[in-house]
Each structure stands twice: as C-alpha cells, then as structure tokens.
Design a protein around this motif. Structure first.
Motif, PDB file in Angstrom:
ATOM      1  N   ALA A 219       0.822  -1.206   0.000  1.00 47.10           N
ATOM      2  CA  ALA A 219       0.000   0.000   0.000  1.00 47.10           C
ATOM      3  C   ALA A 219       0.858   1.258   0.000  1.00 47.10           C
ATOM      4  N   SER A 220       1.943   1.245   0.757  1.00 47.18           N
ATOM      5  CA  SER A 220       2.795   2.433   0.832  1.00 47.18           C
ATOM      6  C   SER A 220       3.401   2.778  -0.525  1.00 47.18           C
ATOM      7  N   GLN A 221       3.701   1.756  -1.320  1.00 38.69           N
ATOM      8  CA  GLN A 221       4.284   2.008  -2.637  1.00 38.69           C
ATOM      9  C   GLN A 221       3.252   2.597  -3.592  1.00 38.69           C
ATOM     10  N   VAL A 222       2.017   2.118  -3.521  1.00 31.08           N
ATOM     11  CA  VAL A 222       0.967   2.685  -4.366  1.00 31.08           C
ATOM     12  C   VAL A 222       0.703   4.140  -3.987  1.00 31.08           C
ATOM     13  N   ILE A 223       0.665   4.435  -2.683  1.00 27.24           N
ATOM     14  CA  ILE A 223       0.489   5.825  -2.251  1.00 27.24           C
ATOM     15  C   ILE A 223       1.625   6.690  -2.786  1.00 27.24           C
ATOM     16  N   ASN A 224       2.851   6.216  -2.620  1.00 36.70           N
ATOM     17  CA  ASN A 224       4.021   6.959  -3.089  1.00 36.70           C
ATOM     18  C   ASN A 224       3.929   7.239  -4.588  1.00 36.70           C
ATOM     19  N   ASN A 225       3.586   6.214  -5.354  1.00 43.63           N
ATOM     20  CA  ASN A 225       3.541   6.369  -6.807  1.00 43.63           C
ATOM     21  C   ASN A 225       2.386   7.263  -7.252  1.00 43.63           C
ATOM     22  N   ALA A 226       1.232   7.074  -6.642  1.00 42.90           N
ATOM     23  CA  ALA A 226       0.082   7.903  -7.013  1.00 42.90           C
ATOM     24  C   ALA A 226       0.342   9.364  -6.664  1.00 42.90           C
ATOM     25  N   GLN A 227       0.993   9.605  -5.538  1.00 44.95           N
ATOM     26  CA  GLN A 227       1.331  10.973  -5.175  1.00 44.95           C
ATOM     27  C   GLN A 227       2.348  11.560  -6.149  1.00 44.95           C
ATOM     28  N   ALA A 228       3.312  10.754  -6.581  1.00 46.24           N
ATOM     29  CA  ALA A 228       4.287  11.227  -7.561  1.00 46.24           C
ATOM     30  C   ALA A 228       3.612  11.585  -8.880  1.00 46.24           C
ATOM     31  N   VAL A 229       2.661  10.758  -9.310  1.00 52.02           N
ATOM     32  CA  VAL A 229       1.920  11.046 -10.543  1.00 52.02           C
ATOM     33  C   VAL A 229       1.125  12.342 -10.383  1.00 52.02           C
TER      34      VAL A 229
ATOM     35  N   ALA B 199      -5.555  -0.762 -24.613  1.00 48.61           N
ATOM     36  CA  ALA B 199      -4.969   0.246 -23.725  1.00 48.61           C
ATOM     37  C   ALA B 199      -3.469  -0.008 -23.581  1.00 48.61           C
ATOM     38  N   VAL B 200      -2.735   1.028 -23.229  1.00 47.27           N
ATOM     39  CA  VAL B 200      -1.275   0.965 -23.171  1.00 47.27           C
ATOM     40  C   VAL B 200      -0.819   1.073 -21.714  1.00 47.27           C
ATOM     41  N   PRO B 201      -0.107   0.070 -21.196  1.00 49.25           N
ATOM     42  CA  PRO B 201       0.369   0.145 -19.822  1.00 49.25           C
ATOM     43  C   PRO B 201       1.641   0.975 -19.707  1.00 49.25           C
ATOM     44  N   THR B 202       1.797   1.626 -18.583  1.00 48.79           N
ATOM     45  CA  THR B 202       3.041   2.316 -18.271  1.00 48.79           C
ATOM     46  C   THR B 202       3.214   2.298 -16.761  1.00 48.79           C
ATOM     47  N   THR B 203       4.325   2.832 -16.283  1.00 48.89           N
ATOM     48  CA  THR B 203       4.594   2.890 -14.853  1.00 48.89           C
ATOM     49  C   THR B 203       4.886   4.334 -14.458  1.00 48.89           C
ATOM     50  N   THR B 204       4.926   4.575 -13.173  1.00 45.29           N
ATOM     51  CA  THR B 204       5.039   5.936 -12.669  1.00 45.29           C
ATOM     52  C   THR B 204       6.244   6.668 -13.242  1.00 45.29           C
ATOM     53  N   TRP B 205       7.415   6.084 -13.114  1.00 44.00           N
ATOM     54  CA  TRP B 205       8.622   6.824 -13.498  1.00 44.00           C
ATOM     55  C   TRP B 205       8.839   6.823 -14.997  1.00 44.00           C
ATOM     56  N   SER B 206       8.292   5.848 -15.695  1.00 45.55           N
ATOM     57  CA  SER B 206       8.272   5.911 -17.152  1.00 45.55           C
ATOM     58  C   SER B 206       7.409   7.083 -17.605  1.00 45.55           C
ATOM     59  N   TYR B 207       6.262   7.244 -16.964  1.00 48.46           N
ATOM     60  CA  TYR B 207       5.354   8.356 -17.290  1.00 48.46           C
ATOM     61  C   TYR B 207       6.013   9.704 -17.033  1.00 48.46           C
ATOM     62  N   VAL B 208       6.602   9.858 -15.851  1.00 47.34           N
ATOM     63  CA  VAL B 208       7.244  11.134 -15.519  1.00 47.34           C
ATOM     64  C   VAL B 208       8.389  11.431 -16.489  1.00 47.34           C
TER      65      VAL B 208
ATOM     66  N   THR C 159      13.457  16.736 -10.909  1.00 48.41           N
ATOM     67  CA  THR C 159      14.563  16.168 -10.146  1.00 48.41           C
ATOM     68  C   THR C 159      14.194  16.060  -8.669  1.00 48.41           C
ATOM     69  N   LYS C 160      13.556  17.078  -8.134  1.00 51.27           N
ATOM     70  CA  LYS C 160      13.106  17.034  -6.746  1.00 51.27           C
ATOM     71  C   LYS C 160      12.067  15.936  -6.542  1.00 51.27           C
ATOM     72  N   LEU C 161      11.199  15.737  -7.537  1.00 54.35           N
ATOM     73  CA  LEU C 161      10.195  14.673  -7.463  1.00 54.35           C
ATOM     74  C   LEU C 161      10.870  13.303  -7.377  1.00 54.35           C
TER      75      LEU C 161
END
Length: 209
Positions: free
Chosen positions: A31-41, A155-164, A181-183
C-alpha cells in the motif's frame, strides 16, 4: 517528436478512487508504494500543468487518500455512485471539455474502478494509457488479469517513473527539470537516494576546491 509519446499538452489524467477502504484491502502491491507512486503522478501533473480529475465513490464514508488530496487542495473530488467512472456523465463531460483524445488513468481497484472506465473510454474512441504501479487490486491475480484485459482491448500500460520521464524527456527543459529532479529525490526510492548521495559528493568536491 514521435506521435505516440505522451506530452504535457496532449492528454488528461484521471486518478480514480484512491481511497482508504480500497487501500486497506489492497493485496497486489504494498500500500505504501501505491500511495508513493500515485502521489508522484499527482505532483507530476501539477508540474506539467496536465488537466487532472480526482474521483471518489461514496465519499461520505471515506476520504481521498490525504497524500493525493494535498496535491490538489483546491479540487473537490467528483463523488460517484457508479462502479464505472465513465458512466457518470460529469466525468465524460469533463474529459470532453479538456479537448484531449489521449487519457491516462490510475485507480483502485485495478479490476473494477480502473478496468471499467478504461474499456469504456476505448470504446468511445479515446487512446487510453494506464499506470500499473499507481493502481492496485484486491489480489495479484485480479490486478494481473485486469491489466491483461485492458491490454487486449488496446490500452497501453506504463509505470510511474516511465510516465514522468516521458513528460520531461529532455533535461534541457529547465522550466520543469528542477521540480522533476526534486520529485525523483522525494519519491524515487533508491534512485532518489542516489541523487542525494551524488549531490553530497559534489558538495564535498566543491568544498575542497
């Protein structure tokens, strides 16, 4: 520029039902990783000025996860009763008003609240991307089967840091490079720690000149 790449001005973002009940029953990811990634997005969408819609379901029983709501203090999430976000006309109207034909989505759970609007938006002629690690399901199998079904539908899958990284794409874009960079530093896990170490080493070198 390749036409099939995402850019800050060619898509809208939907963050769907990142709420506490769904989070507490998450079993496909930490759960913590999903929160982290969703917040980054969410933060990336702010950095790049991407039209972003937050949605909830039955909000009187559970709020949006604080880490995401804090990124958009001015936005009241659109509260629904429909399991399929796309069946709420306010959502479709919002998407149409953005004028975007590419959509990026993430949500909880993958097998319901993400899967259904992805399939529906595809059927309505949108080009849809979804962020797998800012989403999650009630089981690993449920998440994986939903991902497979969305890919089969187009649909096309991607991941948080690929998207950023796709949005930034060139570190010479100084208007966003510092914030991105701060993100990475704040939410990028091992890479973020590596950045801090590199900056420390650079600081030591500068101090010995």
């Amino acid at each position: 520029m390749t036409a099939n790449l995402l850019t800050p001005d060619n898509h809208a973002l939907l963050l769907i039902d990142h709420q506490y009940l769904q989070l507490l029953t998450l079993r496909s990811h930490e759960a913590s990783q999903v929160i982290n990634n969703a917040q980054a997005v969410a933060k990336a969408s702010k950095i790049f000025g991407i039209p972003t819609l937050l949605t909830t379901a039955i909000a009187e029983r559970q709020d949006l996860i604080k880490e995401i709501q804090d990124v958009f203090p001015e936005q009241v999430p659109l509260d629904r009763t429909t399991l399929n976000t796309w069946e709420d006309t306010r959502v479709v109207d919002w998407v149409r008003q953005t004028g975007k034909k590419k959509l990026v989505m993430a949500g909880l759970w993958t097998e319901v609240c993400l899967l259904l609007p992805v399939l529906s938006a595809l059927a309505d002629g949108y080009e849809v991307y979804f962020i797998t690690d800012a989403s999650g399901g009630a089981s690993r199998e449920a998440h994986d089967m939903a991902v497979a079904r969305m890919i089969q539908a187009g649909a096309v899958p991607t991941t948080t840091w690929s998207y950023v990284s796709e949005l930034q794409r060139d570190w010479a874009r100084e208007e966003t490079a510092g914030e991105v960079t701060k993100l990475f530093e704040e939410h990028g896990g091992g890479f973020g720690q590596g950045l801090r170490w590199e900056w420390q080493l650079l600081g030591l070198k500068e101090g010995t000149r």
